[in-house]
Design a protein around this motif. Structure first.
Motif, short mmCIF file in Angstrom:
data_model
loop_
_atom_site.label_atom_id
_atom_site.label_comp_id
_atom_site.label_asym_id
_atom_site.label_seq_id
_atom_site.Cartn_x
_atom_site.Cartn_y
_atom_site.Cartn_z
N GLN A 1 6.04 34.64 -18.81
CA GLN A 1 6.63 33.66 -18.15
C GLN A 1 6.67 32.29 -18.78
OE1 GLN A 1 8.41 34.48 -15.42
NE2 GLN A 1 7.32 36.46 -16.06
N LEU A 2 5.72 32.14 -19.71
CA LEU A 2 5.63 30.84 -20.43
C LEU A 2 6.42 31.05 -21.64
CD1 LEU A 2 1.74 30.37 -20.10
CD2 LEU A 2 3.51 28.78 -19.60
N GLY A 3 7.09 32.28 -21.91
CA GLY A 3 8.03 32.58 -22.91
C GLY A 3 7.48 33.19 -24.21
N ALA A 4 6.08 33.64 -24.03
CA ALA A 4 5.64 34.40 -25.39
C ALA A 4 6.00 35.83 -25.25
CB ALA A 4 4.23 34.12 -25.13
N LYS A 5 6.09 36.49 -26.53
CA LYS A 5 6.10 37.98 -26.36
C LYS A 5 4.85 38.68 -26.58
CE LYS A 5 8.81 40.83 -29.49
NZ LYS A 5 9.29 40.74 -31.02
N VAL A 6 4.60 39.45 -25.71
CA VAL A 6 3.37 40.18 -25.84
C VAL A 6 3.24 41.35 -26.56
CG1 VAL A 6 1.18 40.98 -24.49
CG2 VAL A 6 2.40 38.79 -23.70
N HIS B 1 -7.40 33.39 -23.62
CA HIS B 1 -6.72 32.92 -25.09
C HIS B 1 -5.25 32.76 -25.29
CE1 HIS B 1 -6.56 31.16 -29.17
NE2 HIS B 1 -6.31 32.29 -29.48
N GLY B 2 -4.80 34.13 -25.05
CA GLY B 2 -3.51 34.27 -25.14
C GLY B 2 -2.37 33.31 -24.28
N LEU B 3 -2.99 33.22 -23.16
CA LEU B 3 -2.33 32.32 -22.13
C LEU B 3 -2.48 30.90 -22.57
CD1 LEU B 3 -1.34 32.46 -19.29
CD2 LEU B 3 -3.60 31.88 -18.32
N ALA B 4 -3.69 30.55 -22.99
CA ALA B 4 -3.60 29.09 -23.58
C ALA B 4 -2.72 28.78 -24.73
CB ALA B 4 -5.06 28.68 -23.76
N THR B 5 -2.71 29.70 -25.50
CA THR B 5 -1.67 29.60 -26.58
C THR B 5 -0.35 29.70 -26.38
OG1 THR B 5 -3.49 30.77 -28.19
CG2 THR B 5 -0.97 30.98 -28.86
N ALA B 6 0.16 30.35 -25.44
CA ALA B 6 1.21 30.45 -24.79
C ALA B 6 1.69 29.19 -24.18
CB ALA B 6 1.48 31.78 -23.82
N THR B 7 0.65 28.55 -23.61
CA THR B 7 0.87 27.23 -22.87
C THR B 7 1.24 26.13 -23.84
OG1 THR B 7 -0.42 27.99 -21.26
CG2 THR B 7 -0.08 25.59 -21.36
N VAL B 8 0.50 26.28 -24.99
CA VAL B 8 0.63 25.14 -26.16
C VAL B 8 1.85 25.38 -26.65
CG1 VAL B 8 -1.74 24.14 -26.12
CG2 VAL B 8 -0.79 26.01 -27.73
N ALA B 9 2.45 26.68 -27.04
CA ALA B 9 3.62 26.88 -27.72
C ALA B 9 4.90 26.41 -26.91
CB ALA B 9 3.77 28.55 -27.88
N ALA B 10 4.79 26.70 -25.32
CA ALA B 10 5.90 26.18 -24.45
C ALA B 10 5.87 24.57 -24.71
CB ALA B 10 5.61 26.39 -23.22
N LYS B 11 4.67 24.06 -24.58
CA LYS B 11 4.54 22.48 -24.57
C LYS B 11 5.05 21.75 -25.84
CE LYS B 11 2.54 18.29 -23.75
NZ LYS B 11 3.28 17.37 -22.64
N PHE B 12 4.50 22.26 -26.92
CA PHE B 12 5.01 21.67 -28.11
C PHE B 12 6.11 22.36 -29.07
CE2 PHE B 12 0.47 20.70 -27.36
CZ PHE B 12 0.64 19.26 -27.09
N GLY B 13 6.63 23.38 -28.38
CA GLY B 13 7.89 23.95 -29.01
C GLY B 13 7.66 24.65 -30.21
N PHE B 14 7.01 25.88 -30.02
CA PHE B 14 6.74 26.89 -30.97
C PHE B 14 7.38 28.06 -30.35
CE2 PHE B 14 3.29 23.81 -32.06
CZ PHE B 14 3.37 23.98 -33.49
#
Lengths: 409, 264
Positions: free
Chosen positions: A150-155, A114-127
């Motif tokens: 790698q997707l730009g999220a802070k874990v 779920h974290g991966l999917a969230t990081a993915t949509v954050a990158a895609k939609f600019g969050f």
């Protein structure tokens, strides 16, 4: 049946007052968006062009013949972007957060999917994006942590409690309390306070609608059985919802039987659990007589959770969904059979659903049809699988990989 | 008359800011919980909230969360909280309140919990995750009233006028307002907007107002004096306990409270 997020006696919004305005805002925005054709169109567009929907419904011919009973179909959600069904509600919630003017997404994650999917949509939609993950899970799921980064999220590691999923939920909720103006909490399942269980179910229900169309095309009828694994319950509610009114379709949820029946060895809420109010909702929880949440175990991190979606508790109480469980060993066995017969590597979570199909199919008529929700693919489980299957060569590979790296430094 | 009302009359008469302090039952041990509460009373504390440790304390920051974890590790049970209050009731006169998460109350049995709390001498309950919307299913407020317990509502800077209005209808004793939008925990400075928030709260509530979250210093108390009726100090005291050797806990808690009280 549904009043302010209640499903019978379950669900609700049991949160401190300081979260209520945010949940009311989310509820209002969501129900407005739900009725907005433009929003729905955008959601469908991204599901189709970005996530890869519709996912295929595959006839498992070899497995069916091997078991000699009912026909088995696999809804292959593993073919979604990021490898599981989770991306669907992440896209939905990200689009909603955008509408609400939020600039930051936060989420909890157990297995990291779920974290991966969230990081993915954050990158895609600019969050901007922050993911909370238990320290224990970070150790177990390093590859997903790496990918999220790698997707730009802070874990952010969570070092309190059991240091697993429920503690990550607590940490994320606390972040949300403090940053509610800018931040949307992208809760990852059909759990938590209203409107999350309803909203996540609605987004995921596309799975059941696809299955209905696909199975009718294939077999000319509705399935007799639908099987899904249940952690929080997002993939299960996703595939079940469209069929709840179809009384002849039997719905089966599979919980994690883990390694034994003792407390802390499994995540079977509908056996060892009792009704409680935790993380903002009323449902079944694995807890002691004082209401303290107990440790859980499953080989699949996604099923390793003490609570269960309130609507599933309601459907179980009404007798509409039947629940069973599969052990770690049965899940591994099912993983092996599916890989060898169908050429599909399922996630360990989904392997629990496959295990139930393997038990059930031989007892049924050849004309019966089972649909298994294959909620994710198994790439993410590489390290756990290699260890569980005792693959010495994989371990040798890891050792030599590290040695090479050290020599080159 | 409920002990909380009585004590509020006293602080009002003495024209001073009341002080409510916080302990986690079983932290660092049950025996210490008992001693600390007695010391609190002896040094002029007006109310003590005894938090029943819970595995998933949603509204608490690290300090209180870790204290809860440690209390549970020590084997603290819900029943111990009732027992320690029963023992304390014979020795202290100030009102004692339970702070609990709703699962603790629900699992114990909501009516049984309220009845039992009242029987051992508890004067009020602070259950932050039991919002008014769920009353219909839970009957929490109903049982608070039945057993003469004050139902202390917790509100925050994010609470809208609508929420303040709705909560005013059930709140009793005093209303607990959090000094900031966030979780519990000591902070260096108070939110400068606190006075504006409190004005808004007072527009809706005629009962006294307690302010908590982040209160840790004499200066904070001074800043609240004109705007609130009670200051709540929680995490800061637990931090004092954390930093103390076992034999120094009482001494250090005493001097910390004395220092806070010098505001009056």
């Amino acid at each position: 049946m549904q009043n302010k997020g209640h499903f019978g006696q379950f669900g609700g919004r049991y949160v401190p007052e300081m979260l209520i305005p945010a949940l009311e805002e989310l509820e209002k925005s969501y129900f407005k968006a739900k009725k907005d054709k433009e929003f729905q169109k955008k959601f469908s567009y991204h599901l189709k062009t970005y996530a890869g929907r519709p996912t295929p419904l595959t006839f498992a011919k070899n497995l069916t013949e091997k078991l000699g009973g009912a026909k088995i179909y696999l809804k292959n959600e593993g073919l979604n972007l990021t490898g599981a069904h989770k991306i669907t509600h992440c896209i939905g919630q990200a689009l909603l957060a955008k509408r609400m003017g939020k600039t930051r997404l936060i989420a909890e994650t157990g297995a990291g999917q779920h974290g991966l999917a969230t990081a993915t949509v954050a990158a895609k939609f600019g969050f901007s994006c922050t993911i909370y993950m238990g320290e224990v899970d970070i150790v177990r799921q390093r590859p997903n942590v790496f990918l999220m980064e790698q997707l730009g999220a802070k874990v952010i590691p969570v070092s309190f409690g059991n240091k697993t999923l429920k503690d990550a939920v607590n940490a994320a909720l606390k972040d949300w309390i403090e940053n509610v103006d800018t931040t949307h909490y992208l809760l990852g399942s059909v759990v938590g306070p209203h409107p999350y269980p309803t909203m996540t179910r609605d987004f995921q229900s596309v799975v059941g609608r696809e299955v209905k169309r696909q199975i009718k095309n294939e077999t000319g009828k509705l399935p007799d059985y639908i099987i899904a694994c249940v952690g929080g319950g997002s993939n299960a509610m996703g595939i079940f919802t469209e069929f709840i009114k179809e009384k002849n379709v039997e719905l089966i949820g599979v919980e994690a039987g883990g390694k034994g029946k003792a407390v802390g060895e499994n995540a079977i809420r509908f056996n060892g659990g009792s009704i409680g109010v935790v993380e903002g909702y009323k449902s079944y929880f694995l807890q002691d007589s004082d209401g303290q949440i107990q440790k859980t175990h499953s080989i699949s991190a996604g099923l390793d959770y003490a609570g269960i979606g309130p609507e599933l508790a309601y459907l179980k109480e009404k007798g509409r969904v039947k629940f069973t469980s599969a052990t770690d060993a049965e899940a591994l066995g099912a993983f092996d059979i599916l890989a060898k017969t169908e050429g599909i590597i399922p996630a360990l979570e989904s392997s629990h659903a496959v295990a139930e199909a393997i038990k059930l199919a031989p007892k049924l008529k050849k004309s019966d049809v089972i649909v298994v929700n294959l909620s994710g693919r198994g790439d993410k489980d590489l390290f756990i699988l290699a260890k569980a299957l005792g693959d010495d060569k994989f371990m040798d590979f890891l050792k030599s990989y590290i040695n090479d790296d050290e020599q080159n430094r | 008359m409920n002990k909380i009302d009585k004590r509020l009359q006293k602080t009002k008469k003495e024209k001073r800011l009341g002080l409510m302090t916080h302990v986690v039952v079983g932290y660092p041990s049950l025996a210490k919980t008992f001693d600390i509460v007695k010391i609190m009373e002896k040094n002029g504390v007006d109310f003590v909230e005894l938090q029943i440790p819970f595995s998933d304390p949603l509204a608490d920051g690290t300090t209180i969360m870790k204290a809860c974890e440690s209390a549970l590790k020590n084997g603290t049970k819900v029943k111990d909280a009732f027992d320690v209050v029963e023992k304390l009731s014979g020795e202290v006169k100030i009102p004692l309140l339970f702070m609990a998460y709703y699962n603790t109350v629900f699992k114990y049995g909501t009516e049984k919990f309220c009845k039992g709390a009242s029987a051992v001498g508890i004067a009020g309950l602070i259950v932050p995750d039991m919002p008014i919307e769920e009353e219909q299913c839970e009957h929490f407020d109903k049982y608070c009233r039945k057993y003469n317990l004050k139902n202390i509502k917790v509100l925050s800077p994010s609470s809208t006028d609508e929420r303040l209005e709705k909560n005013e209808k059930v709140a009793s004793g005093f209303v607990y307002f959090t000094a900031r939008q966030g979780i519990t925990g000591a902070k260096d400075t108070l939110d400068p907007k606190i006075q504006i928030y409190l004005k808004k709260v007072k527009k809706y509530f005629s009962i006294p107002v307690a302010v908590g979250f982040g209160i840790s210093k004499r200066e904070h108390m001074r800043a609240l004096q004109q705007h609130a009726d009670i200051a709540v100090v929680g995490s800061a005291i637990i931090e004092v306990i954390n930093k103390s050797k076992d034999q120094d806990i009482e001494k250090n808690v005493r001097s910390f409270i004395k220092n806070l009280k010098m505001v009056n």
